[in-house]
Design a protein around this motif. Sequence first.
Motif, mmCIF file in Angstrom:
data_model
loop_
_atom_site.group_PDB
_atom_site.id
_atom_site.type_symbol
_atom_site.label_atom_id
_atom_site.label_comp_id
_atom_site.label_asym_id
_atom_site.label_seq_id
_atom_site.Cartn_x
_atom_site.Cartn_y
_atom_site.Cartn_z
ATOM 1 N N ARG A 192 -2.827 0.311 -5.033
ATOM 2 C CA ARG A 192 -2.887 0.796 -6.423
ATOM 3 C C ARG A 192 -4.179 1.571 -6.679
ATOM 4 O O ARG A 192 -4.181 2.582 -7.397
ATOM 5 C CB ARG A 192 -2.758 -0.389 -7.379
ATOM 6 N N HIS A 222 -3.802 4.933 -5.052
ATOM 7 C CA HIS A 222 -2.849 5.705 -5.845
ATOM 8 C C HIS A 222 -3.525 6.262 -7.092
ATOM 9 O O HIS A 222 -3.385 7.459 -7.410
ATOM 10 C CB HIS A 222 -1.679 4.794 -6.240
ATOM 11 N N GLN A 282 3.441 8.231 -12.017
ATOM 12 C CA GLN A 282 3.896 6.909 -12.458
ATOM 13 C C GLN A 282 2.992 5.811 -11.923
ATOM 14 O O GLN A 282 2.320 5.972 -10.907
ATOM 15 C CB GLN A 282 5.332 6.656 -11.991
ATOM 16 N N SER A 307 3.737 0.995 -7.709
ATOM 17 C CA SER A 307 4.652 -0.147 -7.613
ATOM 18 C C SER A 307 3.969 -1.353 -6.972
ATOM 19 O O SER A 307 3.050 -1.212 -6.157
ATOM 20 C CB SER A 307 5.875 0.250 -6.780
ATOM 21 N N ASP A 322 5.780 -3.404 -5.158
ATOM 22 C CA ASP A 322 6.492 -3.554 -3.886
ATOM 23 C C ASP A 322 5.860 -2.639 -2.839
ATOM 24 O O ASP A 322 5.686 -1.435 -3.067
ATOM 25 C CB ASP A 322 7.962 -3.186 -4.066
ATOM 26 N N THR A 349 7.909 0.503 -1.704
ATOM 27 C CA THR A 349 7.936 1.541 -2.742
ATOM 28 C C THR A 349 6.567 2.179 -2.888
ATOM 29 O O THR A 349 6.448 3.413 -3.037
ATOM 30 C CB THR A 349 8.374 0.937 -4.080
ATOM 31 N N LEU A 350 5.525 1.367 -2.856
ATOM 32 C CA LEU A 350 4.161 1.879 -2.935
ATOM 33 C C LEU A 350 3.862 2.826 -1.782
ATOM 34 O O LEU A 350 3.230 3.869 -1.957
ATOM 35 C CB LEU A 350 3.171 0.713 -2.925
ATOM 36 N N GLN A 400 5.307 6.135 -2.612
ATOM 37 C CA GLN A 400 4.489 6.851 -3.606
ATOM 38 C C GLN A 400 3.252 7.463 -2.958
ATOM 39 O O GLN A 400 2.883 8.612 -3.252
ATOM 40 C CB GLN A 400 4.086 5.888 -4.722
ATOM 41 N N THR A 440 12.597 -9.641 -1.500
ATOM 42 C CA THR A 440 12.492 -8.347 -0.830
ATOM 43 C C THR A 440 13.679 -8.120 0.102
ATOM 44 O O THR A 440 14.472 -9.031 0.368
ATOM 45 C CB THR A 440 11.194 -8.274 -0.007
#
Length: 417
Positions: free
Chosen positions: A36, A39, A63, A66, A68, A71-72, A75, A268
């Motif tokens: 995060r 990101h 956005q 995430s 997860d 998913t991260l 991104q 998951t």
Amino acid sequence: MSVDAAGQAASGKVGPMDTDRSAASRRRGALAERGRAAHAAAVDLLWELAVLERLEYADEVAQVASADLRTLDGQLAILGGILRECLIDPERPPAPPEVALVSQVLHEVHAVRFAVHDHLGHERLRRLDQLDRGLARLRPVTDQDELLEMVCAAAAEAGGFERVMLSRVEDDTWRPWRSHATSIGDTELTFRDWIREVPRIELSHMLLESELVRRREPAIVARAAEDPRVYGPMARASDLTSYVAAPILSGERVIGLLHADHRGVEMTELDRDMLWFFAIGFAQVFERAVLLERLREQREQVRAAMRGVESVLEELASHTIDLVTRDEATSIGITRPARPVELERPRVLETLLTVRELEVLGLMATGATNDRIAQRLVIATGTVKSHVKQILRKLRVENRAEAISQYLRLTIGARED
């Protein structure tokens, strides 16, 4: 709920599985936090460089990261690609300070993605190894009742789950049957009571369980409260938030279902795969146990039938023989050896049994099981059981072996005549 679970809850002991799961959870949390941060740094830099302003999908890129990891990772892959374009864009060559900033952020993005891939790879290998150890404990077991007693606890241990439920699938219904939890609280007690009282549940097209039976594939429910496929009474009784489910197959037919979860934690795809692999392994072990039991039953039936044949042959071989004609033997009162039963001819069987019952008895004498007889005669297994019951009653015997013995004695005696 198993005794082992109750003992573990009462003693407060933490096993190796719990330690591994806690360590993996902490590692996931640390990676998610680092991801995060990377990101956010990449998005802030791209806004500062006015790069996102020129993108049509800027809102999607910006956005919130995430939680997860997979998913991260996706991104971060998108952001990494945009950052690379910034370094080689011929229309807007970056200044040296910008190159340094972009390179620094891009390096962190790649470092996080590498760490995520490494963690996911090792986590999958660890879970597969744990799964293999769990199934290894079931493979030596050849009693199907014992396997059914063990399956929920074994699935929890092998798959790394906190709660597991086994359901039976019969015709167009399914019924929660047994459960296991690594620790017991009020929710588990409530859920155990619910399982005892719940009737058979119709497999309507709206339920997730219907989907499992129809597709014969596992499924995952990320948010039970928002998923219309979830069976409401089950979710409320167990306080489900997220869970995975997998069918247990016998050939192409679904005979049972497994549900599993971690309390309050979103499941998951790896959790789904682990439960699916366990269901496949358990189905193989259980099918072997059932076949071994059927073989044992047929062996005993054949042995009983052979004992009856041996007795008949012994009587025929040991009876005295006189040098007389058949008519002379009748006139002077010489008789054939007495039969071990009052019934002396197959035609007498025909007066006692129906045509279908005679067919069933004949197949029983070959050692055929009820299922096999049903297949041969194209009737339901329940109908075969009813015929067998009538045969035993009419022949006044206690079991299949005695019925087969009488049948063989009569038919062999008839041939000798």
